[in-house]
Design an enzyme around this catalytic site. Structure first.
Site, mmCIF file in Angstrom:
data_model
loop_
_atom_site.group_PDB
_atom_site.id
_atom_site.type_symbol
_atom_site.label_atom_id
_atom_site.label_comp_id
_atom_site.label_asym_id
_atom_site.label_seq_id
_atom_site.Cartn_x
_atom_site.Cartn_y
_atom_site.Cartn_z
ATOM 1 N NE ARG A 69 -1.038 -0.627 0.133
ATOM 2 C CZ ARG A 69 -0.490 -1.818 -0.051
ATOM 3 N NH1 ARG A 69 0.824 -1.918 -0.184
ATOM 4 N NH2 ARG A 69 -1.229 -2.912 -0.109
ATOM 5 C CB THR A 74 -2.168 -4.985 3.169
ATOM 6 O OG1 THR A 74 -2.343 -5.034 4.585
ATOM 7 C CG2 THR A 74 -2.859 -3.758 2.614
ATOM 8 C CG HIS A 76 -7.070 -1.872 4.538
ATOM 9 N ND1 HIS A 76 -6.085 -1.876 5.508
ATOM 10 C CD2 HIS A 76 -6.517 -1.233 3.468
ATOM 11 C CE1 HIS A 76 -5.010 -1.265 5.046
ATOM 12 N NE2 HIS A 76 -5.236 -0.870 3.815
ATOM 13 C CB CYS A 180 3.459 -7.854 3.916
ATOM 14 S SG CYS A 180 2.372 -6.525 4.499
#
Length: 219
Positions: A69, A74, A76, A180
């Site tokens: 992606r 990031t 999660h 990010c």
């Protein structure tokens, strides 16, 4: 037609990737409906195509998954709603930038359901909230924290991966990365903002705001 799927418990990351890739291929072939899939993952970090090794500051803390992606690192984990969008971007005008803007607008509309004002900032991917309750930055600018992230991939004009919204994750888990690639701002969640929002509450708001934000032009 868009199918909505909600998975209970924690979904493994590679399991999610396999489902998305198969579903995107089926959508592109006209063999399946579009799909929005709501999941939670166990604690993990993902590295997008622009990830910088130096931004993984604690590599042994949680599993790290390379992914194709867009974006950088990031996090999660439990308490964060991950929304995987397998949608026909071709039917939405073959405009990737506009599609991402629509995703941003969808997040902002969803947050507004809880009285939260989300912002888009030039050069900073995702959705941000102003924090007047916190001390301003060194340059005197207001503090802003990230509440939602976006990272997508396209195959034959069908999207997969998607977005994440922080409901009540352990915000300390973000400290193993530079989220990010942005060092000068923090992260927040709906509960951190003082709102007693549940995952179910968020899911209801996502459904209610989806059509206005994401329906193809001319539909």
């Amino acid at each position: 037609m868009v199918e909505w799927k909600t998975s209970e418990g924690l979904t493994g990351y590679r399991e999610a990737e396999a489902f998305m890739e198969a579903r995107a291929q089926a959508i592109a072939a006209g063999q399946a409906d579009e799909c929005v899939w709501l999941v939670e993952h166990p604690p993990l970090y993902t590295a997008g195509t622009s990830a910088k090794p130096a931004d993984l500051t604690d590599p042994g803390r949680f599993p790290v998954f390379d992914t194709k992606r867009g974006g950088q690192y990031t996090y999660h984990g439990p308490g964060q709603r991950v929304v995987y969008v397998m949608l026909d971007v071709g039917a939405r005008g073959h405009d990737v930038r506009r599609f991402v803007q629509d995703l941003e607008g969808w997040i902002i509309s969803t947050l507004a359901a809880f009285g939260v004002t989300g912002h888009i900032r030039e050069g900073r991917v995702g959705v941000w909230v102003e924090r007047p309750d916190k001390a301003p930055g060194p340059d005197g600018s207001p503090r802003e924290d990230k509440i939602a992230a976006i990272g997508i991939r396209l195959r034959k004009w069908v999207s997969f991966h998607g977005l994440s919204i922080n409901v009540d994750p352990d915000l300390g888990h973000f400290s193993g990365i530079v989220p990010c690639g942005i060092r000068e701002h923090g992260v927040t969640s709906l509960v951190d903002l003082g709102l007693p929002v549940t995952m179910t509450d968020l899911d209801v708001a996502l459904r209610r705001t989806f059509d206005a934000a994401m329906t193809p032009r001319g539909s």
